[in-house]
Design an enzyme around this catalytic site. Structure first.
Site, mmCIF file in Angstrom:
data_model
loop_
_atom_site.group_PDB
_atom_site.id
_atom_site.type_symbol
_atom_site.label_atom_id
_atom_site.label_comp_id
_atom_site.label_asym_id
_atom_site.label_seq_id
_atom_site.Cartn_x
_atom_site.Cartn_y
_atom_site.Cartn_z
ATOM 1 N N HIS A 1 32.133 40.002 43.629
ATOM 2 C CA HIS A 1 32.731 39.383 42.512
ATOM 3 C C HIS A 1 33.073 40.176 41.204
ATOM 4 O O HIS A 1 34.204 40.511 41.117
ATOM 5 C CB HIS A 1 32.992 37.915 42.564
ATOM 6 C CG HIS A 1 34.166 37.008 41.618
ATOM 7 N ND1 HIS A 1 34.948 36.563 42.348
ATOM 8 C CD2 HIS A 1 34.340 36.463 40.866
ATOM 9 C CE1 HIS A 1 35.314 35.552 41.006
ATOM 10 N NE2 HIS A 1 35.059 36.372 39.906
ATOM 11 N N GLU A 2 32.336 40.172 40.863
ATOM 12 C CA GLU A 2 32.436 40.856 39.130
ATOM 13 C C GLU A 2 33.002 41.965 39.077
ATOM 14 O O GLU A 2 33.993 42.417 38.121
ATOM 15 C CB GLU A 2 31.012 40.665 38.732
ATOM 16 C CG GLU A 2 30.249 39.300 38.150
ATOM 17 C CD GLU A 2 31.701 38.735 37.303
ATOM 18 O OE1 GLU A 2 32.247 38.999 36.496
ATOM 19 O OE2 GLU A 2 31.350 37.121 37.817
ATOM 20 N N HIS B 1 36.975 42.641 39.344
ATOM 21 C CA HIS B 1 37.371 42.505 37.947
ATOM 22 C C HIS B 1 37.883 43.337 37.046
ATOM 23 O O HIS B 1 38.370 44.328 36.722
ATOM 24 C CB HIS B 1 36.752 41.572 36.923
ATOM 25 C CG HIS B 1 36.917 40.062 37.205
ATOM 26 N ND1 HIS B 1 37.513 38.996 37.957
ATOM 27 C CD2 HIS B 1 36.033 38.594 37.233
ATOM 28 C CE1 HIS B 1 38.666 38.102 38.395
ATOM 29 N NE2 HIS B 1 36.731 37.963 37.575
ATOM 30 N N GLU C 1 40.845 35.270 39.899
ATOM 31 C CA GLU C 1 39.674 34.936 40.549
ATOM 32 C C GLU C 1 39.683 34.426 41.621
ATOM 33 O O GLU C 1 38.919 34.776 42.783
ATOM 34 C CB GLU C 1 39.463 33.114 39.560
ATOM 35 C CG GLU C 1 38.564 33.340 38.602
ATOM 36 C CD GLU C 1 37.604 34.022 37.948
ATOM 37 O OE1 GLU C 1 36.647 34.422 38.531
ATOM 38 O OE2 GLU C 1 37.419 34.871 36.391
#
EC number: 3.4.24.-
Length: 304
Positions: free
Chosen positions: A140-141, A144, A214
């Site tokens: 997930h990070e 980003h 997100e």
């Protein structure tokens, strides 16, 4: 270099519309300031300095505020191993790895681009998650980072910073110069009113943009790892544990909610969700559930 992270076109379109609206707001605000203050050089110089500081030093500021420390492979071999694997699968440069000695279970990514990025996890997160859950959070990070979300949010939030600065500039300028004529008061009132309106609108638009990114990062991470259930498990576990941490321990962290895997606060029902940097847990879990069903139909034996 293009990474292998997959994105959601509808979410990308929403983020594009939000950024377009922020851009229009930015242009209108700067034009109004130039007309009212009659000093476009001052406005441009202030804007350039603040934007440059935010863009170039956001990673250092975030790490300093959250007591993050860069760690080598010898200190955290499993953490480095997971990030190495994900970066290889995603075909992207490996970011700097940092750890924050905080009980709050969370993680964040910062940095202006994939070649100058940092991923920081807390020791509270490392203690609570198993390897597959940790992989989901780190994917997930990394999403980003790959999609330059940190740079996007930094630039987008810049408008609100300028609005707040102009309110202070107008106030102190009129106060220290001692000019109380009607024209000065009218300019002060106009700058104050426009700045307040711009700050309020940009605040809401940035929060909406953050929620979209997100959801996009959740989707990209689930598709990259092929295990949306692990990410859903991590979300549920981390959100529940954060809710049990005393509020006084979360005050510093809340200033960086836009960068976190999940916000450093509890559930926010009703209108309060408009001000949240993250979508509700239920919405994130619903999306992951749909992705799980999609992968279940299309998955092949042995797919990770």
């Amino acid at each position: 270099m293009q990474s292998r992270f997959r994105s959601d076109r509808r979410l990308t379109a929403r983020m594009g519309v939000t950024l377009f609206l922020l851009g229009l707001l930015y242009v209108a605000f700067m034009a109004a300031l130039i007309v009212l203050l009659k000093s476009w050089i001052l406005v441009v110089v202030i804007a350039a300095v603040l934007l440059g500081c935010q863009y170039w030093f956001s990673d250092r500021i975030a790490l300093f505020a959250m007591h993050g420390r860069v760690v080598e492979r010898e200190e955290y071999p499993e953490l480095h191993g997971v990030i190495d694997r994900l970066c290889a699968v995603a075909d992207m440069p490996k970011p700097v790895v940092a750890v924050s000695q905080m009980e709050m279970p969370n993680a964040f990514a910062t940095g202006r681009n994939p070649n100058n990025a940092v991923i920081c996890v807390t020791t509270g997160l490392l203690r609570r998650l198993d390897r597959s859950e940790l992989e989901g959070v780190l994917a997930h990070e990394l999403s980003h980072v790959a999609h330059k979300d940190v740079a996007v949010i930094t630039v987008a939030s810049f408008l609100g910073v300028i609005a707040g600065l102009m309110v202070r500039f107008a106030f102190y300028s009129s106060m220290f110069r001692g000019r109380k004529d009607q024209n000065t008061l009218a300019v002060f009132a106009a700058v104050l009113g426009i700045s307040a309106a711009v700050y309020a609108l940009s605040f809401l638009l940035i929060r909406a943009l953050s929620r979209y990114r997100e959801l996009a990062a959740d989707r990209s991470a689930a598709l990259l790892t092929g295990r949306p259930s692990a990410l859903a498990s991590a979300l549920t576990k981390v959100t529940g544990d954060i809710a049990r941490i005393p509020s006084k321990d979360l005050r510093t962290a809340q200033a960086f909610n836009a960068f976190y895997f999940t916000p450093a606060l509890g559930s926010e029902p009703g209108l309060a969700r408009l001000f949240s940097t993250h979508p509700p847990l239920e919405q994130r879990l619903d999306q992951l559930g749909r992705i799980s069903a999609e992968l279940g139909e299309a998955a092949t034996p042995g797919k990770a």
